[in-house]
Scaffold this motif. Sequence first.
Motif, PDB file in Angstrom:
ATOM      1  N   ASN A 195       1.162  -1.095  -0.001  1.00  0.00           N
ATOM      2  CA  ASN A 195       0.043   0.277  -0.085  1.00  0.00           C
ATOM      3  C   ASN A 195       0.914   1.071   0.091  1.00  0.00           C
ATOM      4  N   THR A 232      -4.998   3.085   1.949  1.00  0.00           N
ATOM      5  CA  THR A 232      -3.194   3.286   1.370  1.00  0.00           C
ATOM      6  C   THR A 232      -3.800   4.549   2.642  1.00  0.00           C
ATOM      7  N   ARG A 233      -4.256   5.320   3.043  1.00  0.00           N
ATOM      8  CA  ARG A 233      -4.318   6.073   3.793  1.00  0.00           C
ATOM      9  C   ARG A 233      -5.207   5.920   5.183  1.00  0.00           C
ATOM     10  N   THR A 234      -4.903   6.328   6.460  1.00  0.00           N
ATOM     11  CA  THR A 234      -5.623   6.227   7.293  1.00  0.00           C
ATOM     12  C   THR A 234      -6.823   7.201   7.919  1.00  0.00           C
ATOM     13  N   LYS A 235      -7.114   6.943   8.417  1.00  0.00           N
ATOM     14  CA  LYS A 235      -8.287   7.232   9.176  1.00  0.00           C
ATOM     15  C   LYS A 235      -7.749   8.046  10.640  1.00  0.00           C
ATOM     16  N   SER A 236      -8.215   9.503  10.603  1.00  0.00           N
ATOM     17  CA  SER A 236      -7.761  10.278  11.858  1.00  0.00           C
ATOM     18  C   SER A 236      -9.189  10.689  12.096  1.00  0.00           C
TER      19      SER A 236
END
Length: 88
Positions: free
Chosen positions: A42, A66-70
């Motif tokens: 990723n 590819t992106r993390t949840k914040s």
Amino acid sequence: MPRSVWKGPFADALQKLPHIWRGTRRSMILPEWVGRQIEVHNGRKWMPISIVEDMIGHKLGEFAFTRTKSPHKGALLRAKAARKKKKV
């Protein structure tokens, strides 16, 4: 724009490593892969993906996020204040 039907699905060959299979994000999931566990990169790490029948025709990259949840900073502050209130 989708790929032309007459060209068929695009899928890179899977790399066979000692205990795992590795694939590319751009590869379309083929029916022969059902039941396998495939690792997809990723951009940071290799993510294991178990292939099931519902995934056929999708790309491997759709399942390797590819992106993390914040959370929103305001929500964090409210939660922190609520925990402080409960302790008192």
